[in-house]
Design a protein around this motif. Structure first.
Motif, PDB file in Angstrom:
ATOM      1  N   THR A 251     -29.866-105.330   1.010  1.00  0.00           N
ATOM      2  CA  THR A 251     -31.060-105.956   1.574  1.00  0.00           C
ATOM      3  C   THR A 251     -31.621-107.008   0.630  1.00  0.00           C
ATOM      4  O   THR A 251     -31.949-108.127   1.045  1.00  0.00           O
ATOM      5  CB  THR A 251     -32.121-104.888   1.876  1.00  0.00           C
ATOM      6  N   GLY A 252     -31.747-106.651  -0.637  1.00  0.00           N
ATOM      7  CA  GLY A 252     -32.251-107.619  -1.611  1.00  0.00           C
ATOM      8  C   GLY A 252     -31.300-108.778  -1.834  1.00  0.00           C
ATOM      9  O   GLY A 252     -31.735-109.931  -1.981  1.00  0.00           O
ATOM     10  N   ALA A 255     -31.606-111.365   0.904  1.00  0.00           N
ATOM     11  CA  ALA A 255     -32.823-112.166   0.768  1.00  0.00           C
ATOM     12  C   ALA A 255     -32.692-113.189  -0.351  1.00  0.00           C
ATOM     13  O   ALA A 255     -33.076-114.354  -0.198  1.00  0.00           O
ATOM     14  CB  ALA A 255     -34.023-111.257   0.532  1.00  0.00           C
ATOM     15  N   TYR A 278     -37.175-112.921   4.805  1.00  0.00           N
ATOM     16  CA  TYR A 278     -38.110-112.086   4.052  1.00  0.00           C
ATOM     17  C   TYR A 278     -37.637-110.639   4.179  1.00  0.00           C
ATOM     18  O   TYR A 278     -37.373-110.168   5.290  1.00  0.00           O
ATOM     19  CB  TYR A 278     -39.523-112.184   4.608  1.00  0.00           C
ATOM     20  N   ALA A 279     -37.574-109.906   3.058  1.00  0.00           N
ATOM     21  CA  ALA A 279     -37.133-108.509   3.071  1.00  0.00           C
ATOM     22  C   ALA A 279     -38.084-107.665   2.231  1.00  0.00           C
ATOM     23  O   ALA A 279     -38.561-108.100   1.185  1.00  0.00           O
ATOM     24  CB  ALA A 279     -35.709-108.384   2.536  1.00  0.00           C
ATOM     25  N   LEU A 292     -33.006-102.592  -6.121  1.00  0.00           N
ATOM     26  CA  LEU A 292     -33.356-103.941  -5.673  1.00  0.00           C
ATOM     27  C   LEU A 292     -33.295-104.946  -6.812  1.00  0.00           C
ATOM     28  O   LEU A 292     -32.959-106.121  -6.597  1.00  0.00           O
ATOM     29  CB  LEU A 292     -34.766-103.913  -5.069  1.00  0.00           C
ATOM     30  N   PHE A 374     -39.757-113.092  -5.599  1.00  0.00           N
ATOM     31  CA  PHE A 374     -39.109-111.794  -5.798  1.00  0.00           C
ATOM     32  C   PHE A 374     -39.993-110.937  -6.690  1.00  0.00           C
ATOM     33  O   PHE A 374     -40.425-111.378  -7.758  1.00  0.00           O
ATOM     34  CB  PHE A 374     -37.731-111.983  -6.459  1.00  0.00           C
ATOM     35  N   ALA A 425     -38.221-111.321  -1.387  1.00  0.00           N
ATOM     36  CA  ALA A 425     -37.670-109.973  -1.552  1.00  0.00           C
ATOM     37  C   ALA A 425     -38.697-109.148  -2.307  1.00  0.00           C
ATOM     38  O   ALA A 425     -39.061-109.477  -3.438  1.00  0.00           O
ATOM     39  CB  ALA A 425     -36.345-110.012  -2.310  1.00  0.00           C
TER      40      ALA A 425
END
Length: 643
Positions: A251-252, A255, A278-279, A292, A374, A425
């Motif tokens: 997921t990261g 992003a 955007y996550a 992450l 981030f 992220a």
């Protein structure tokens, strides 16, 4: 002598109960940072097994089952889906539960979701929704009519109430008892076996206090989907030991990588968009979301390279400025006045979340209107946004859409962003989600991918060496490849498209998911589904670019068509994020009498903002709105985007 704990326990007599002390057998109340209780009328079955992986061959089918547990055997009992659980005396003693009928249960659920019957305004809509709900649950028409007669008033007659209810039951005769209610039963073998109403109290009237946090059972990204991903992403996730950690890293990584290729474009709803997404990874503390941070490592060397090159430019500028000052002094003696050197921008790839609005706008302006925000602690961002001088939530919403943004302050200067593109992220706890996104109607909610989970705390060996060696070495090697891909893609424009048959698959999948979301969570969830569809296409763009590199091809200056495997993977991953978002959607409060949880100061601000826009739409001036709501005129103007 070896200590035998079992023998020690056997030799220790059990203490006598002390009647003067409280019963400590009651389960502990939730701690800060845990997921709040579900109080939606239609909730996911949290006591069932975790959902199986998505069926890739049918990811776009209109017959796809919805959400986590619809195919679970437990869904035969609709109360498992529709009511939260609460530990209470009946579960411990096995006493008979108070009598509960379908009408009482439906009214409790409906009031928890929509608030009590309004004294004025919205009464017909409230009653209509209740009638639809009762019809589906099989409540007999006479029972509902007798109860609803109590809502009658001077301007809302009993005849009008009866006509409304009968009309809904007649038109919806085919839907009557389509989702039948079943009485809850106590399960003595569990501490949380009895079903309770959504309002946070037992239906028998003896419960008190908030509901304990229910476990959040959300799906993971299946191994089959990982096998479909481009080789680079598979290598990113390979060294992490657990499924949740791999999902968090993926997921990261998606992003972060979405913000690394400014020339990557695609056409969506007639508009050219970038791949920026955007996550938000959401989990209680120490649950594995720390994976992450490895996603940031993928592009961190590129960030350092950009920053160092920028610093060299500034060092040269400082020398030129010194020469300019010397020449300017000489010019006073009659010499020519030299041109003043231009200050170079401060370039970077990552933008700090702990920032003020003026500096974020300036940073974007100095970096070709692009950047990656981030942070593994969402509080860093929410802490900045809650300050008037630091609130750039409107900018975040605009960047997701590539909408122009203008900024003009006496002290900070004037900036105009024509097409900003930001990737985000974030990681955080459920408590931090509420601080950043106070209500489900907040525009930021629908713009984020969410990956939310709760995992049991299990001790793992912190000294175990990963199969591939040090993770630092592993991700340093991958970051070198990222820098190479950034350079190659930056040489020219890269356009990604879907084939006509792929567009049909894409539309069929999201049309079905939109219907399901609205059916289960109401019209308010529709905006999230639509924006998740756009994020899914952006994911297709990114996977297509990575696949091009995997095939050894140069993407610059080309139009690429998404491969079927990449579309399948994108739909499956987007479906997981969609389900996670809906799981959070049902837990976030709603403006205006939400029964989910007490309003916080963040939710209060969101409600006032919504009220400001409503009054402005009615034609009231900034001054009139400020006086009516007891707000400053500058605050009202800022919320309306007029300053």
């Amino acid at each position: 002598m070896k200590l035998d704990l079992n023998a020690l326990r056997a030799a220790t007599p059990a203490p006598e109960p002390d009647p003067t002390k409280p019963d400590t057998s009651t389960p502990a109340q939730p701690v800060d940072g845990s997921f709040g209780p579900n109080t939606r009328a239609r909730a996911y079955a949290r006591t069932g097994p975790e959902t199986p992986p998505p069926v890739l061959t049918n990811v776009d089918s209109s017959t796809r089952t919805h959400a986590y547990a619809r195919t679970s055997p437990e869904t035969a009992n609709r109360t498992e889906l529709d009511t939260p659980t609460r530990a209470h005396p009946y579960a411990r003693t096995g006493r008979e539960m108070p009598t509960l009928d379908a009408l009482t249960w439906c009214i409790t659920q409906h009031e928890a979701r929509h608030g009590a019957f309004p004294a004025k305004g919205g009464r017909n809509a409230w009653l209509t929704a209740l009638a639809f709900f009762c019809n589906e649950k099989g409540v007999p028409l006479p029972d509902l009519e007798n109860h609803a007669a109590g809502y009658a008033g001077a301007d809302f007659s009993a005849d009008e109430i009866a006509r409304t209810i009968r009309g809904i039951y007649q038109r919806g005769a085919g839907q009557h008892n389509s989702r039948p209610w079943e009485p809850p039963t106590a399960r003595p073998d569990t501490a949380a076996g009895a079903e309770y109403g959504s309002a946070g109290r037992s239906l028998g009237g003896t419960g008190s206090g908030p509901l304990p946090a229910a476990p959040l059972h959300t799906p993971t990204i299946s191994e089959e989907v990982y096998q479909l991903l481009p080789d680079f992403l598979q290598q990113c996730c390979q060294p992490l030991p657990t499924t949740r950690e791999r999902d968090v890293l993926l997921t990261g990584a998606l992003a972060v990588l979405s913000g690394c290729f400014p020339t990557l474009e695609g056409m969506y709803r007639g508009k050219v968009i970038g791949a920026n997404v955007y996550a938000f990874v959401v989990a209680p503390a120490a649950s594995g979301k720390g994976a992450l941070d490895w996603a940031r490592r993928l592009a961190w060397p590129q960030h350092l390279a950009v920053r160092e090159a920028s610093q060299r430019e500034r060092d040269g500028y400082e020398l030129q400025l010194q020469e300019y000052e010397q020449q300017k002094r000489a010019a006073k003696a009659g010499g020519p006045l030299p041109p003043k050197p231009t200050e170079p921008p401060r370039r970077r790839l990552f933008i700090p979340a702990d920032n003020g609005a003026a500096n974020v706008v300036k940073t974007l302006a100095e970096n070709d209107e692009r950047g990656i925000l981030f942070d593994t602690e969402a509080d860093t961002l929410s802490g900045a946004l809650k300050q008037d001088f630091g609130d750039y939530s409107a900018l975040l919403r605009k960047c997701s859409e590539h909408e122009p943004h203008q900024y003009d302050r006496k002290t900070a200067g004037t900036y105009e962003l024509s097409r900003p593109a930001l990737s985000v992220a974030l990681g955080g706890t459920p408590e931090q989600v509420a601080r950043l996104i106070p209500t489900a109607e907040d525009g930021l909610f629908s713009r984020f991918w969410f990956y939310a989970f709760e995992a049991p705390h299990v001790w793992d060996d912190p000294f175990a060496v990963p199969a591939g060696g040090s993770l630092d070495t592993w991700f340093d090697a991958l970051s070198v490849r990222v820098s190479g891909m950034i350079a190659a893609a930056g040489a020219g424009r890269v356009v990604v498209r879907l084939a006509p048959t792929q567009e049909q698959r894409f539309n069929a999948a999201w049309q079905q998911w939109l219907r399901e979301g609205i059916a289960d969570f109401g019209e308010g969830s529709g905006s999230a589904s639509k924006r998740h569809g756009r994020a899914c296409f952006r994911l297709c763009m990114l996977l297509t670019l990575l696949r091009c590199f995997e095939n050894g091809e140069a993407p610059a200056g080309r139009t690429l068509t998404c491969e079927d495997a990449d579309l399948t993977a994108a739909l499956a991953i987007a479906d997981v994020y969609r389900q996670h978002a809906l799981a959070l959607y049902e837990r976030l409060p709603r403006p205006g009498g939400s029964a989910f949880q007490g309003a916080t100061r963040y939710a209060s601000k969101a409600e006032k903002e919504a009220r400001v826009r409503e009054l402005h739409a009615q034609g009231l001036s900034v001054r009139a709105i400020a006086e009516q709501l007891e707000l400053g005129k500058s605050t009202v103007a800022r919320w309306l985007g007029l300053s």
